[in-house]
Scaffold this motif. Structure first.
Motif, PDB file in Angstrom:
ATOM      1  N   PHE A  40      31.687  35.725  42.353  1.00 49.28           N
ATOM      2  CA  PHE A  40      32.467  36.770  41.692  1.00 49.28           C
ATOM      3  C   PHE A  40      33.584  37.175  42.630  1.00 49.28           C
ATOM      4  O   PHE A  40      33.358  37.410  43.821  1.00 49.28           O
ATOM      5  CB  PHE A  40      31.601  38.003  41.399  1.00 49.28           C
ATOM      6  CG  PHE A  40      30.483  37.748  40.433  1.00 49.28           C
ATOM      7  CD1 PHE A  40      30.729  37.706  39.069  1.00 49.28           C
ATOM      8  CD2 PHE A  40      29.181  37.555  40.880  1.00 49.28           C
ATOM      9  CE1 PHE A  40      29.705  37.483  38.170  1.00 49.28           C
ATOM     10  CE2 PHE A  40      28.157  37.327  40.000  1.00 49.28           C
ATOM     11  CZ  PHE A  40      28.403  37.286  38.639  1.00 49.28           C
ATOM     12  N   VAL A  41      34.804  37.269  42.101  1.00 48.61           N
ATOM     13  CA  VAL A  41      35.961  37.706  42.880  1.00 48.61           C
ATOM     14  C   VAL A  41      36.680  38.779  42.074  1.00 48.61           C
ATOM     15  O   VAL A  41      37.014  38.569  40.904  1.00 48.61           O
ATOM     16  CB  VAL A  41      36.922  36.535  43.175  1.00 48.61           C
ATOM     17  CG1 VAL A  41      38.129  37.019  43.949  1.00 48.61           C
ATOM     18  CG2 VAL A  41      36.212  35.406  43.910  1.00 48.61           C
ATOM     19  N   SER A  42      36.897  39.940  42.716  1.00 50.18           N
ATOM     20  CA  SER A  42      37.644  41.022  42.071  1.00 50.18           C
ATOM     21  C   SER A  42      38.445  41.736  43.140  1.00 50.18           C
ATOM     22  O   SER A  42      38.385  41.373  44.320  1.00 50.18           O
ATOM     23  CB  SER A  42      36.685  42.002  41.383  1.00 50.18           C
ATOM     24  OG  SER A  42      36.016  42.793  42.348  1.00 50.18           O
ATOM     25  N   GLY A  43      39.142  42.776  42.733  1.00 43.10           N
ATOM     26  CA  GLY A  43      39.897  43.571  43.687  1.00 43.10           C
ATOM     27  C   GLY A  43      39.012  44.258  44.715  1.00 43.10           C
ATOM     28  O   GLY A  43      39.474  44.659  45.778  1.00 43.10           O
ATOM     29  N   ALA A  44      37.725  44.386  44.425  1.00 46.15           N
ATOM     30  CA  ALA A  44      36.786  45.028  45.349  1.00 46.15           C
ATOM     31  C   ALA A  44      36.236  44.059  46.386  1.00 46.15           C
ATOM     32  O   ALA A  44      35.597  44.476  47.341  1.00 46.15           O
ATOM     33  CB  ALA A  44      35.627  45.642  44.571  1.00 46.15           C
ATOM     34  N   GLY A  45      36.461  42.756  46.195  1.00 44.36           N
ATOM     35  CA  GLY A  45      35.962  41.765  47.141  1.00 44.36           C
ATOM     36  C   GLY A  45      35.389  40.568  46.419  1.00 44.36           C
ATOM     37  O   GLY A  45      35.632  40.365  45.230  1.00 44.36           O
ATOM     38  N   SER A  46      34.644  39.772  47.166  1.00 44.48           N
ATOM     39  CA  SER A  46      34.036  38.592  46.560  1.00 44.48           C
ATOM     40  C   SER A  46      32.614  38.424  47.068  1.00 44.48           C
ATOM     41  O   SER A  46      32.254  38.909  48.141  1.00 44.48           O
ATOM     42  CB  SER A  46      34.859  37.339  46.867  1.00 44.48           C
ATOM     43  OG  SER A  46      34.821  37.058  48.251  1.00 44.48           O
ATOM     44  N   ALA A  47      31.818  37.733  46.259  1.00 43.41           N
ATOM     45  CA  ALA A  47      30.434  37.456  46.629  1.00 43.41           C
ATOM     46  C   ALA A  47      30.026  36.127  46.018  1.00 43.41           C
ATOM     47  O   ALA A  47      30.320  35.855  44.854  1.00 43.41           O
ATOM     48  CB  ALA A  47      29.511  38.556  46.133  1.00 43.41           C
ATOM     49  N   THR A  48      29.386  35.303  46.828  1.00 39.55           N
ATOM     50  CA  THR A  48      28.816  34.053  46.343  1.00 39.55           C
ATOM     51  C   THR A  48      27.305  34.171  46.466  1.00 39.55           C
ATOM     52  O   THR A  48      26.785  34.489  47.539  1.00 39.55           O
ATOM     53  CB  THR A  48      29.326  32.848  47.143  1.00 39.55           C
ATOM     54  OG1 THR A  48      30.744  32.764  46.984  1.00 39.55           O
ATOM     55  CG2 THR A  48      28.688  31.555  46.668  1.00 39.55           C
ATOM     56  N   LEU A  49      26.629  33.930  45.364  1.00 39.51           N
ATOM     57  CA  LEU A  49      25.183  34.108  45.311  1.00 39.51           C
ATOM     58  C   LEU A  49      24.512  32.826  44.838  1.00 39.51           C
ATOM     59  O   LEU A  49      24.965  32.221  43.860  1.00 39.51           O
ATOM     60  CB  LEU A  49      24.825  35.239  44.341  1.00 39.51           C
ATOM     61  CG  LEU A  49      25.509  36.577  44.599  1.00 39.51           C
ATOM     62  CD1 LEU A  49      25.397  37.473  43.384  1.00 39.51           C
ATOM     63  CD2 LEU A  49      24.878  37.229  45.815  1.00 39.51           C
ATOM     64  N   PRO A  50      23.426  32.431  45.481  1.00 38.49           N
ATOM     65  CA  PRO A  50      22.674  31.288  44.948  1.00 38.49           C
ATOM     66  C   PRO A  50      21.989  31.705  43.650  1.00 38.49           C
ATOM     67  O   PRO A  50      21.668  32.881  43.452  1.00 38.49           O
ATOM     68  CB  PRO A  50      21.646  30.998  46.046  1.00 38.49           C
ATOM     69  CG  PRO A  50      21.457  32.296  46.743  1.00 38.49           C
ATOM     70  CD  PRO A  50      22.799  33.004  46.665  1.00 38.49           C
ATOM     71  N   TRP A  51      21.774  30.757  42.783  1.00 34.38           N
ATOM     72  CA  TRP A  51      21.119  31.072  41.511  1.00 34.38           C
ATOM     73  C   TRP A  51      19.737  31.670  41.730  1.00 34.38           C
ATOM     74  O   TRP A  51      19.265  32.470  40.919  1.00 34.38           O
ATOM     75  CB  TRP A  51      21.036  29.824  40.631  1.00 34.38           C
ATOM     76  CG  TRP A  51      22.358  29.441  40.061  1.00 34.38           C
ATOM     77  CD1 TRP A  51      23.134  28.376  40.421  1.00 34.38           C
ATOM     78  CD2 TRP A  51      23.078  30.136  39.046  1.00 34.38           C
ATOM     79  NE1 TRP A  51      24.296  28.368  39.681  1.00 34.38           N
ATOM     80  CE2 TRP A  51      24.283  29.440  38.824  1.00 34.38           C
ATOM     81  CE3 TRP A  51      22.838  31.282  38.290  1.00 34.38           C
ATOM     82  CZ2 TRP A  51      25.235  29.843  37.892  1.00 34.38           C
ATOM     83  CZ3 TRP A  51      23.776  31.684  37.358  1.00 34.38           C
ATOM     84  CH2 TRP A  51      24.957  30.970  37.170  1.00 34.38           C
ATOM     85  N   SER A  52      19.101  31.323  42.821  1.00 40.63           N
ATOM     86  CA  SER A  52      17.759  31.853  43.094  1.00 40.63           C
ATOM     87  C   SER A  52      17.762  33.365  43.304  1.00 40.63           C
ATOM     88  O   SER A  52      16.710  33.998  43.226  1.00 40.63           O
ATOM     89  CB  SER A  52      17.149  31.158  44.314  1.00 40.63           C
ATOM     90  OG  SER A  52      17.948  31.385  45.459  1.00 40.63           O
TER      91      SER A  52
END
Length: 179
Positions: free
Chosen positions: A118-130
């Protein structure tokens, strides 16, 4: 939504990886998502029981019963109603604060067979499906639950059939529950 099994998901001829979409948010959508979360976690039954206890306590007090048992009943009813309201208010305030911190009220979601970003003006996060423990499907929103009280909102209108299939398949394949 179709389920792809057998070969790894990204080998499916129907899905090209990674998939990307823009998610659009507004206060009405956030209110709806929190209400969906609230209904599934608290439920109408809990609210009805708390209200019934409050009415019963009111009837006892009106009939002159001022015993400690009536006081305990009133305290339980009040705590139940307060809990029901608090769960909604806390999640709604947190979600609106996150919406405001985004800047433009949109985010980019990128998904492949291993993770979602997820990328937005608040930042980004990459999450594993687990990290997704459950996927709750509603008509207007899908909720990705990471814990019993933490979720991300996916507006269904912004999810292509391919993205919906990918999300559902990856949640299921990583051991998450779909409701």
């Amino acid at each position: 939504s179709p389920c792809f099994s057998g070969a790894p998901f990204n080998d499916s001829p129907r899905i090209r990886m990674p998939l990307e979409t823009t998610l659009h948010f507004d206060q009405d959508l956030i209110r709806h998502a929190v209400a969906c979360f609230w209904r599934r976690t608290v439920g109408k039954r809990t609210l009805l029981v708390a209200c019934a206890l409050a009415v019963w306590c009111g009837i006892l007090v009106a009939s002159g019963d001022h015993s400690w048992k009536t006081g305990v009943l009133g305290a339980i009813a009040a705590m139940g109603l307060l809990l029901c309201a608090s769960i909604y208010v806390v999640h709604y305030r947190n979600a609106i604060a996150k919406l405001r911190s985004m800047g433009p009220q949109s985010a980019t979601m990128k998904a492949d067979s291993d993770a979602l970003t997820f990328v937005s003006g608040a930042g980004s996060a990459t999450l594993p499906w687990s990290s997704v423990k459950e996927l709750w499907k509603f008509e207007r929103v899908w909720l990705l639950l990471f814990s019993p009280a933490q979720f991300s909102t996916l507006p269904v209108a912004d999810l292509s059939p391919e993205m919906q299939a990918l999300v559902a398949d990856r949640v299921r394949a990583s051991g998450g529950r779909i409701r």
